[in-house]
Enzyme design. Sequence first.
Site, short mmCIF file in Angstrom:
data_model
loop_
_atom_site.label_atom_id
_atom_site.label_comp_id
_atom_site.label_asym_id
_atom_site.label_seq_id
_atom_site.Cartn_x
_atom_site.Cartn_y
_atom_site.Cartn_z
N ARG A 41 -5.64 -5.30 6.03
CA ARG A 41 -6.19 -4.89 4.73
C ARG A 41 -7.63 -4.41 4.95
O ARG A 41 -8.28 -4.81 5.92
CB ARG A 41 -6.18 -6.04 3.73
CG ARG A 41 -4.81 -6.61 3.41
CD ARG A 41 -4.93 -7.76 2.41
NE ARG A 41 -3.64 -8.30 2.02
CZ ARG A 41 -3.04 -9.32 2.62
NH1 ARG A 41 -3.63 -9.94 3.64
NH2 ARG A 41 -1.86 -9.76 2.20
N LYS A 75 -5.76 -13.08 2.37
CA LYS A 75 -5.83 -13.59 1.01
C LYS A 75 -5.65 -15.11 1.01
O LYS A 75 -4.90 -15.66 1.80
CB LYS A 75 -4.74 -12.95 0.15
CG LYS A 75 -4.99 -11.47 -0.15
CD LYS A 75 -3.95 -10.92 -1.10
CE LYS A 75 -4.27 -9.48 -1.48
NZ LYS A 75 -3.26 -8.92 -2.43
N HIS A 104 -5.53 1.56 2.82
CA HIS A 104 -4.31 0.81 2.57
C HIS A 104 -3.07 1.63 2.93
O HIS A 104 -2.00 1.08 3.19
CB HIS A 104 -4.25 0.35 1.11
CG HIS A 104 -3.69 -1.03 0.95
ND1 HIS A 104 -4.26 -2.15 1.51
CD2 HIS A 104 -2.57 -1.48 0.32
CE1 HIS A 104 -3.54 -3.22 1.22
NE2 HIS A 104 -2.50 -2.84 0.51
N ARG A 153 -2.05 0.69 6.32
CA ARG A 153 -1.31 -0.59 6.30
C ARG A 153 0.14 -0.35 5.89
O ARG A 153 1.07 -0.88 6.49
CB ARG A 153 -2.00 -1.56 5.34
CG ARG A 153 -1.29 -2.91 5.15
CD ARG A 153 -2.18 -3.82 4.31
NE ARG A 153 -1.48 -4.92 3.69
CZ ARG A 153 -1.25 -6.10 4.27
NH1 ARG A 153 -1.66 -6.30 5.51
NH2 ARG A 153 -0.62 -7.06 3.62
N HIS A 200 2.08 -11.58 4.23
CA HIS A 200 2.62 -11.76 2.88
C HIS A 200 3.11 -13.19 2.71
O HIS A 200 3.84 -13.71 3.56
CB HIS A 200 3.80 -10.80 2.64
CG HIS A 200 3.39 -9.40 2.36
ND1 HIS A 200 4.24 -8.33 2.47
CD2 HIS A 200 2.20 -8.88 1.94
CE1 HIS A 200 3.61 -7.22 2.15
NE2 HIS A 200 2.37 -7.52 1.84
N TYR A 224 9.22 -2.29 1.27
CA TYR A 224 9.23 -1.33 2.38
C TYR A 224 10.64 -0.92 2.79
O TYR A 224 10.83 0.10 3.43
CB TYR A 224 8.46 -1.88 3.57
CG TYR A 224 6.99 -2.02 3.29
CD1 TYR A 224 6.16 -0.90 3.24
CD2 TYR A 224 6.42 -3.26 3.03
CE1 TYR A 224 4.82 -1.01 2.95
CE2 TYR A 224 5.07 -3.38 2.74
CZ TYR A 224 4.28 -2.25 2.71
OH TYR A 224 2.94 -2.37 2.41
#
Length: 298
Positions: free
Chosen positions: A146, A170, A237, A240, A263, A272
Site C-alpha cells: 500500500r 492496517k 494503488h 498493488r 487482507h 481479483y
Amino acid sequence: MDWPAAEEAFIAQLQLEGLSPHTRVAYQRDLAILRQAYPDLHPAGLTREQLSRELSRLAARGLNGKSLARTLSAWRRFFGLLSQTEAISDSICLGLKAPKSSKRLPKALPVDKTMRLMEQQPSTGDERLIARDHAMFELLYSGGLRLAELCALDINDLNLSEAQVRVLGKGSKSRLCQVGTQAASALRIWLDLRAGLTMATALFVGLNGRRLGARQVQNRLAAWAVQAGMDRRVHPHMLRHSFASHVLQSSGDLRAVQEMLGHANLSSTQIYTTLDFQHLAEVYDKAHPRAHQKYSDK
C-alpha cells in the site's frame, strides 16, 4: 463530557486501537459532522432520530454508500466509547444502515503495460531521483505494498539478503513482503545514492533528506507514467492491484495472494477473481473465431 473532551478521548482511543493515520483522520471528520450539526447539544444527548436525519442529509448530498458506512462505523465507535462514562446506551446506532453502493472493480494494468512502466528510464532529471523513483515503483509492484506502507518504510525494514521487506499494514499488523530480482537491483542502486543524502532512518527520501509523503509519491508516479506513454493516469494503488491480479492469473492461489496483500478477510481478495475472469473474457473475444460471428434466421 462536552464535545472537546469527547473528541479528545475518541482520538486517543483510535490511536490506542492502532488504526492507521488515514482512518483516524477520516473518523475525526465523521465525528465533526455531528458536532457541526448539533453544536449546542451535549454529545450524550443526541438521539437515534437525529443521527438518522444526519445520515439521510449526507446521502442527499451525494455521499456514496462506502463513505456513509465508514461514517456510521465512526459514530458507533464514538458512542460505544461515550457509553463507558455517560448514561447513554451504546446501541444508539442500532438499526441505522447506510445504503449499499455498487462495488467498483480495482483498476489493474495489463502485464505488458506494467513492464513498459517499470522498464522505461526518464532521459532527463536528477539521477538520484530517477533511481529512487524506479526503486519505489518496483517495490510497490513486487510486493503489493500500500502507499502508506511504502512511505512508512525505514531502511532497517529492508532485508535484501533474504529478498524481503517488513511492512506495517492496517491495524498495525506486520507482514513480510517479497522483493523480486528487479526490485532488489533497483533498491541497491538507490541505497548507494541515498547514502550521500541523509543519515535518517526513512528508506525513501527527497534531496533534502526528509521522508517522502504520499502525495509526492503519487505525483512522481503520475509523471513517470506520462513519460512511459501510458494511456491512463497511474496511481500507486494501481500497482498493488496489478500485483494481485497478475499473481492470481499465474498461480490461481487466492489464499497466497490474501497473505501477500495483508487482507484480513478472503472476501477482500476475491474481487481479483473477477478481474481474472474479465481478462479471460477479453482474450476469448479477441481470439476465438466465433466470438463475434453474426447469425441470421434464414
